[in-house]
Scaffold this motif. Structure first.
Motif, mmCIF file in Angstrom:
data_model
loop_
_atom_site.group_PDB
_atom_site.id
_atom_site.type_symbol
_atom_site.label_atom_id
_atom_site.label_comp_id
_atom_site.label_asym_id
_atom_site.label_seq_id
_atom_site.Cartn_x
_atom_site.Cartn_y
_atom_site.Cartn_z
ATOM 1 N N LEU A 178 0.820 -1.246 -0.046
ATOM 2 C CA LEU A 178 -0.081 -0.019 0.044
ATOM 3 C C LEU A 178 0.933 1.160 0.053
ATOM 4 C CD1 LEU A 178 -2.600 -1.235 2.772
ATOM 5 C CD2 LEU A 178 -3.059 -1.309 0.101
ATOM 6 N N ASP A 179 0.868 2.202 -1.007
ATOM 7 C CA ASP A 179 1.412 3.336 -1.021
ATOM 8 C C ASP A 179 0.826 4.463 -1.306
ATOM 9 O OD1 ASP A 179 4.108 1.938 -1.459
ATOM 10 O OD2 ASP A 179 3.506 1.019 -3.593
ATOM 11 N N TYR A 180 1.016 5.503 -0.804
ATOM 12 C CA TYR A 180 0.597 6.708 -0.714
ATOM 13 C C TYR A 180 1.485 7.944 -1.261
ATOM 14 C CZ TYR A 180 -2.694 10.582 0.319
ATOM 15 O OH TYR A 180 -3.475 11.639 0.099
ATOM 16 N N LEU A 181 1.127 8.643 -2.084
ATOM 17 C CA LEU A 181 1.901 9.758 -2.697
ATOM 18 C C LEU A 181 1.396 11.078 -2.361
ATOM 19 C CD1 LEU A 181 4.363 11.014 -4.232
ATOM 20 C CD2 LEU A 181 2.968 10.669 -6.333
ATOM 21 N N TYR A 182 2.103 11.788 -1.333
ATOM 22 C CA TYR A 182 1.378 13.243 -0.921
ATOM 23 C C TYR A 182 2.125 14.329 -1.707
ATOM 24 C CZ TYR A 182 0.426 17.073 2.140
ATOM 25 O OH TYR A 182 -0.028 18.438 2.796
ATOM 26 N N LEU A 183 1.515 15.432 -2.171
ATOM 27 C CA LEU A 183 2.084 16.390 -2.896
ATOM 28 C C LEU A 183 2.105 17.683 -2.142
ATOM 29 C CD1 LEU A 183 0.592 15.282 -6.603
ATOM 30 C CD2 LEU A 183 2.600 14.763 -5.524
ATOM 31 N N VAL A 191 -4.933 13.027 5.690
ATOM 32 C CA VAL A 191 -4.776 11.938 5.085
ATOM 33 C C VAL A 191 -3.184 11.360 5.077
ATOM 34 C CG1 VAL A 191 -4.802 10.177 2.925
ATOM 35 C CG2 VAL A 191 -6.846 11.800 3.596
ATOM 36 N N HIS A 192 -2.362 12.317 4.595
ATOM 37 C CA HIS A 192 -0.896 12.205 4.674
ATOM 38 C C HIS A 192 -0.744 11.779 6.229
ATOM 39 C CE1 HIS A 192 2.989 14.002 5.329
ATOM 40 N NE2 HIS A 192 3.409 13.088 4.342
ATOM 41 N N ALA A 193 -0.786 12.691 7.100
ATOM 42 C CA ALA A 193 -0.597 12.419 8.372
ATOM 43 C C ALA A 193 -1.241 11.043 9.080
ATOM 44 C CB ALA A 193 -1.206 13.652 9.308
ATOM 45 N N ARG A 194 -2.209 10.703 8.734
ATOM 46 C CA ARG A 194 -2.665 9.589 9.193
ATOM 47 C C ARG A 194 -2.277 8.160 8.639
ATOM 48 N NH1 ARG A 194 -6.780 6.602 7.036
ATOM 49 N NH2 ARG A 194 -7.493 8.486 5.858
ATOM 50 N N LEU A 195 -2.001 8.176 7.219
ATOM 51 C CA LEU A 195 -1.098 7.233 6.951
ATOM 52 C C LEU A 195 0.432 6.925 7.054
ATOM 53 C CD1 LEU A 195 -2.783 7.135 3.212
ATOM 54 C CD2 LEU A 195 -3.447 5.630 5.178
ATOM 55 N N SER A 196 0.825 8.264 7.465
ATOM 56 C CA SER A 196 2.262 8.314 7.895
ATOM 57 C C SER A 196 2.671 7.391 9.139
ATOM 58 C CB SER A 196 2.881 9.741 8.106
ATOM 59 O OG SER A 196 2.787 10.347 6.616
ATOM 60 N N GLN A 197 1.460 7.474 10.070
ATOM 61 C CA GLN A 197 1.478 6.751 11.204
ATOM 62 C C GLN A 197 1.014 5.181 11.105
ATOM 63 O OE1 GLN A 197 2.893 8.182 14.044
ATOM 64 N NE2 GLN A 197 3.143 9.797 12.377
ATOM 65 N N ASP A 198 0.628 4.720 9.900
ATOM 66 C CA ASP A 198 0.179 3.369 9.542
ATOM 67 C C ASP A 198 1.297 2.652 9.320
ATOM 68 O OD1 ASP A 198 -1.211 0.846 8.816
ATOM 69 O OD2 ASP A 198 -2.850 2.216 8.455
ATOM 70 N N PRO A 199 1.907 1.548 9.826
ATOM 71 C CA PRO A 199 2.868 0.913 9.251
ATOM 72 C C PRO A 199 2.700 -0.049 8.032
ATOM 73 C CG PRO A 199 2.447 -0.203 11.167
ATOM 74 C CD PRO A 199 1.446 1.207 11.183
ATOM 75 N N ALA A 200 1.259 -0.121 7.710
ATOM 76 C CA ALA A 200 0.868 -0.991 6.500
ATOM 77 C C ALA A 200 1.133 -0.003 5.188
ATOM 78 C CB ALA A 200 -0.655 -1.230 6.799
ATOM 79 N N TRP A 201 1.445 1.244 5.316
ATOM 80 C CA TRP A 201 1.393 2.006 4.307
ATOM 81 C C TRP A 201 2.939 2.326 4.213
ATOM 82 C CZ3 TRP A 201 -2.187 3.492 0.784
ATOM 83 C CH2 TRP A 201 -3.325 3.316 0.936
ATOM 84 N N GLY A 203 8.608 -2.693 2.081
ATOM 85 C CA GLY A 203 7.396 -2.770 2.426
ATOM 86 C C GLY A 203 7.210 -2.733 4.074
ATOM 87 N N GLY A 204 6.273 -2.343 4.559
ATOM 88 C CA GLY A 204 6.023 -2.082 5.841
ATOM 89 C C GLY A 204 6.706 -1.128 6.549
ATOM 90 N N GLU A 205 7.419 -0.039 6.000
ATOM 91 C CA GLU A 205 8.066 0.764 6.603
ATOM 92 C C GLU A 205 7.175 1.908 7.257
ATOM 93 O OE1 GLU A 205 11.697 2.058 4.392
ATOM 94 O OE2 GLU A 205 11.340 0.154 3.309
ATOM 95 N N GLY A 206 6.293 2.208 6.625
ATOM 96 C CA GLY A 206 5.365 2.954 6.944
ATOM 97 C C GLY A 206 5.877 4.466 7.577
ATOM 98 N N GLY A 207 5.123 5.513 7.628
ATOM 99 C CA GLY A 207 5.713 6.655 8.005
ATOM 100 C C GLY A 207 6.842 7.021 7.650
ATOM 101 N N GLY A 208 7.320 6.615 6.245
ATOM 102 C CA GLY A 208 8.675 7.212 5.730
ATOM 103 C C GLY A 208 8.337 8.524 4.859
ATOM 104 N N GLU A 209 9.127 9.253 4.828
ATOM 105 C CA GLU A 209 9.171 10.433 4.368
ATOM 106 C C GLU A 209 10.436 10.496 3.303
ATOM 107 O OE1 GLU A 209 6.932 13.404 4.049
ATOM 108 O OE2 GLU A 209 5.655 11.881 5.029
ATOM 109 N N GLU A 218 10.605 5.367 0.002
ATOM 110 C CA GLU A 218 9.897 4.819 0.852
ATOM 111 C C GLU A 218 8.334 4.746 0.430
ATOM 112 O OE1 GLU A 218 10.845 6.521 4.875
ATOM 113 O OE2 GLU A 218 12.635 5.502 4.777
ATOM 114 N N GLY A 219 8.012 5.157 -0.617
ATOM 115 C CA GLY A 219 6.632 4.664 -0.936
ATOM 116 C C GLY A 219 5.822 5.564 -1.898
ATOM 117 N N ALA A 220 4.934 5.111 -2.739
ATOM 118 C CA ALA A 220 3.860 5.939 -3.262
ATOM 119 C C ALA A 220 3.290 5.231 -4.276
ATOM 120 C CB ALA A 220 4.407 7.282 -3.885
#
Length: 102
Positions: free
Chosen positions: A27-32, A43-53, A84-90, A94-96
């Motif tokens: 599960l990846d999320y790209l925040y612009l 959404v960015h703040a919430r998913l950054s705390q979720d290790p699944a993302w 995967g599973g790193e979550g909270g990465g910036e 680390e994802g998107a």
């Protein structure tokens, strides 16, 4: 900018069932972050705390392909299950992608 063509009555239609998503492992999320007034900060703040993302933030406007093509490509090349599973990465590596974008 060209308008999207209207669908033709009686033309081909595709029903998306979501069945192909069962094989997606990451599960990846790209925040612009460069998009003034983005409604996706929570959404960015919430998913950054979720290790699944895996969460990635780019200093880009809404048109990430024009604003940050190299960075977007780097994210897309991470692939399924890589880191995967790193979550909270910036930042780099680390994802998107799949989960959404702003």
């Amino acid at each position: 900018m060209a308008e999207h063509p209207a669908p033709e009555p009686g033309g081909p239609h595709r029903r998306l069932s979501g069945g192909g998503l069962r094989c997606v492992r990451t599960l990846d999320y790209l925040y612009l972050s460069g998009w003034d007034g983005t409604p996706f900060t929570e959404v960015h703040a919430r998913l950054s705390q979720d290790p699944a993302w895996r969460v990635h933030s780019l200093d880009s406007g809404h048109n990430v392909l024009a604003d940050a093509p190299d960075e977007l490509l780097e994210i897309l090349l991470l692939g399924e299950g890589e880191g995967g599973g790193e979550g909270g990465g910036e930042g780099g590596g680390e994802g998107a992608g799949r989960g959404g974008s702003s």
